[in-house]
Design a protein around this motif. Sequence first.
Motif, PDB file in Angstrom:
ATOM      1  N   GLN A  75       0.817  -1.207   0.000  1.00 25.56           N
ATOM      2  CA  GLN A  75       0.000   0.000   0.000  1.00 25.56           C
ATOM      3  C   GLN A  75       0.858   1.267   0.000  1.00 25.56           C
ATOM      4  O   GLN A  75       0.546   2.240  -0.680  1.00 25.56           O
ATOM      5  CB  GLN A  75      -0.926   0.015   1.212  1.00 25.56           C
ATOM      6  CG  GLN A  75      -2.077  -0.975   1.115  1.00 25.56           C
ATOM      7  CD  GLN A  75      -3.125  -0.701   2.166  1.00 25.56           C
ATOM      8  OE1 GLN A  75      -2.816  -0.482   3.333  1.00 25.56           O
ATOM      9  NE2 GLN A  75      -4.383  -0.714   1.769  1.00 25.56           N
ATOM     10  N   VAL A  76       1.947   1.255   0.764  1.00 29.22           N
ATOM     11  CA  VAL A  76       2.841   2.417   0.815  1.00 29.22           C
ATOM     12  C   VAL A  76       3.468   2.662  -0.558  1.00 29.22           C
ATOM     13  O   VAL A  76       3.529   3.799  -1.040  1.00 29.22           O
ATOM     14  CB  VAL A  76       3.934   2.213   1.883  1.00 29.22           C
ATOM     15  CG1 VAL A  76       5.019   3.288   1.769  1.00 29.22           C
ATOM     16  CG2 VAL A  76       3.322   2.246   3.274  1.00 29.22           C
ATOM     17  N   VAL A  77       3.941   1.601  -1.187  1.00 32.03           N
ATOM     18  CA  VAL A  77       4.557   1.729  -2.512  1.00 32.03           C
ATOM     19  C   VAL A  77       3.536   2.210  -3.537  1.00 32.03           C
ATOM     20  O   VAL A  77       3.812   3.093  -4.351  1.00 32.03           O
ATOM     21  CB  VAL A  77       5.177   0.384  -2.948  1.00 32.03           C
ATOM     22  CG1 VAL A  77       5.646   0.455  -4.400  1.00 32.03           C
ATOM     23  CG2 VAL A  77       6.335   0.008  -2.035  1.00 32.03           C
ATOM     24  N   SER A  78       2.326   1.646  -3.499  1.00 37.28           N
ATOM     25  CA  SER A  78       1.293   2.014  -4.451  1.00 37.28           C
ATOM     26  C   SER A  78       0.890   3.481  -4.284  1.00 37.28           C
ATOM     27  O   SER A  78       0.743   4.218  -5.268  1.00 37.28           O
ATOM     28  CB  SER A  78       0.066   1.116  -4.255  1.00 37.28           C
ATOM     29  OG  SER A  78      -0.977   1.482  -5.120  1.00 37.28           O
ATOM     30  N   ALA A  79       0.722   3.925  -3.038  1.00 36.12           N
ATOM     31  CA  ALA A  79       0.347   5.315  -2.784  1.00 36.12           C
ATOM     32  C   ALA A  79       1.434   6.272  -3.263  1.00 36.12           C
ATOM     33  O   ALA A  79       1.142   7.377  -3.731  1.00 36.12           O
ATOM     34  CB  ALA A  79       0.074   5.525  -1.299  1.00 36.12           C
TER      35      ALA A  79
END
Length: 233
Positions: free
Chosen positions: A57-61
Amino acid sequence: MPDRGSYDPLDDLVERPDPPESEREPTPWWRQRPSWPRIVTAVLGVVVVYFGFSLVQVVSAGRADDRHSVDAIVVLGAAQYDGRPSPQLAARLDHAVTLWEADVAPVVMVTGGKQPDDRFTEAEASRDYLLDRGVPDGAILMENSGRTTYESLESAASILRAAGIDDVVLVSDPYHMKRSQLIASSFGLDVRLSATPSSVVTGWASARRHVREAAGVALGRLVGFERLSDLAG
């Protein structure tokens, strides 16, 4: 004479050897006694999966660049040096200028207080930087009291709501986007994301920040981001 094939009750008293282990039926897992190795393995498995989910989620955001029209652009603060934005903060502000010039929003909010002995807040340094790049003073809002991401967004949300604004796009470094989104959303803001493409945090430094932020996101969901902010100081 007795029939040798007939049943003799005494046969039940004769001890018979256990069948070989290879011939025994396995005990179903739900009837097996839990053991510490199994418990520890299961817990570690859950932790790894949960952390991995948060990291994704952190990478995608951090790859988000939403340029739909909103009410305001909110720039997360970073270090400033005697009124001059650090390279990291300048990169965030440059991206905010790009979004403002593209008519993503009519208002830019800058955030961030100051450290002890500082003469200027992060928000003040950011405002002056934006003014020098053509953003009019009337298009700039300031939140200049927060010392952490949580405090800045809490204060920013209050100022924005008072101005009738709740639809915003957040600007920060890629690794910082997911936690900022979750915090801002918790204060009732309708949040979109646009990470700066020119972050000065790159390479292994960026990878370490992503891992640390994933841990923060995972823990914040469990204990609350306000408490996490207090624990982090």
